[in-house]
Design an enzyme around this catalytic site. Structure first.
Site, mmCIF file in Angstrom:
data_model
loop_
_atom_site.group_PDB
_atom_site.id
_atom_site.type_symbol
_atom_site.label_atom_id
_atom_site.label_comp_id
_atom_site.label_asym_id
_atom_site.label_seq_id
_atom_site.Cartn_x
_atom_site.Cartn_y
_atom_site.Cartn_z
ATOM 1 N N PRO A 131 0.791 -1.233 0.000
ATOM 2 C CA PRO A 131 0.000 0.000 0.000
ATOM 3 C C PRO A 131 0.823 1.283 0.000
ATOM 4 O O PRO A 131 0.265 2.371 0.112
ATOM 5 C CB PRO A 131 -0.788 -0.127 1.315
ATOM 6 N N GLU A 132 2.131 1.188 -0.133
ATOM 7 C CA GLU A 132 2.993 2.366 -0.016
ATOM 8 C C GLU A 132 2.602 3.513 -0.941
ATOM 9 O O GLU A 132 2.702 4.692 -0.577
ATOM 10 C CB GLU A 132 4.459 1.980 -0.294
ATOM 11 N N VAL A 133 2.142 3.181 -2.161
ATOM 12 C CA VAL A 133 1.798 4.234 -3.124
ATOM 13 C C VAL A 133 0.700 5.147 -2.587
ATOM 14 O O VAL A 133 0.621 6.329 -2.943
ATOM 15 C CB VAL A 133 1.375 3.604 -4.473
ATOM 16 N N ILE A 135 0.441 6.464 0.236
ATOM 17 C CA ILE A 135 0.983 7.559 1.047
ATOM 18 C C ILE A 135 2.167 8.222 0.343
ATOM 19 O O ILE A 135 3.005 8.853 0.977
ATOM 20 C CB ILE A 135 1.395 7.073 2.458
ATOM 21 N N PHE A 137 4.678 6.793 -1.234
ATOM 22 C CA PHE A 137 5.952 6.102 -1.027
ATOM 23 C C PHE A 137 6.093 4.999 -2.075
ATOM 24 O O PHE A 137 5.160 4.682 -2.804
ATOM 25 C CB PHE A 137 5.983 5.539 0.393
#
Length: 248
Positions: A131-133, A135, A137
């Site tokens: 799920p980094e994208v 936020i 990232f």
């Protein structure tokens, strides 16, 4: 933060921050690296199993740690990222097969940790994702490992949509190895790890070494690597014992 137990040829490493969904912070990463080293030095160990205490395998990097380092300089960020890269490298070059036992969520760095293992076994209710994208990232360090597990378009979708996938879908795309019904998860892990521990250790170790060594090699170079491992395998006591008993 890390629980280490070894018996029956199986070294069990448990991420032990259940109150934080086993989120990765500096102390946990250092403890995991130490536990991997310990298992590599344990002559009785033949398989390493990494799991998580509580309901989740690992929720990813500790957001508190990320916030604290948000204003750090580039050298500090590089040092932090290097520690995670070194951990993945240690898992890939470990002399023993490393198995991820995933119950619950394996997200972000936690999904990366599972992807870095040689085998990923999951409960049917487990979820995997990056799920980094969401936020702003990028799960950059694990990308090379993910790309070796799934196709390019599947990797792109996993990394850019930021949505988790269930265990069945993760298995279909090659992200994980096997799925067990929730009620049979623990017995399935024990049976799989036990069967792997019963195999000739030298054959398993050389197989892992060859698979990772030929990544990116041209065809002829990969064949030559196979020739070398073939010759080494024939000289092991495990193979000699197997040759003597074959067909009897």
């Amino acid at each position: 933060m890390i629980d280490y137990q070894a018996s029956g040829g199986i070294a069990r490493i448990t991420l032990n921050r259940p109150e934080k969904r086993n989120a990765l912070n500096s102390a946990l990463l250092e403890g995991l690296a130490e536990a991997l080293k310990r298992s590599g030095e344990d002559e009785s160990a033949r398989v390493v199993v990494i799991g998580g205490a509580g309901q989740d395998f690992c929720a990813g990097m500790d957001i508190v740690m990320l916030r604290e380092t948000a204003e750090a300089g580039v050298l500090e960020h590089l040092e932090s990222a290097r520690k995670l890269a070194d951990l993945y490298s240690a898992m890939r070059h470990h002399r023993l097969p490393v198995v991820a036992a995933v119950r619950g969520r394996a997200l972000g760095g936690g999904c990366g940790l599972a992807t870095a293992c040689d085998v990923v076994l999951a409960a049917e209710s487990a979820q995997f994702g990056y799920p980094e994208v969401n936020i702003g990232f990028v799960p950059a360090i694990v990308t090379s490992l993910l790309r070796r597990s799934v196709g390019e378009k599947q990797a792109f979708e996993l990394l850019t949509r930021g949505e988790p996938v269930g265990a069945a879908e993760a298995c279909r795309m090659g992200l994980i190895t096997r799925v067990y019904p929730d009620a049979e998860f623990e017995s399935g892990i024990a049976a799989y790890a036990g069967a792997l521990a019963d195999k000739p250790a030298s054959a398993i170790g050389l197989t892992k070494r060859l698979l990772h060594h030929i990544d990116g090699l041209p065809f002829q170079a990969a064949l030559e690597a196979g020739v070398e491992i073939n010759a080494l395998a024939r000289m092991t006591e495990d193979a000699r014992r197997g040759f003597r008993g074959f067909g009897k």
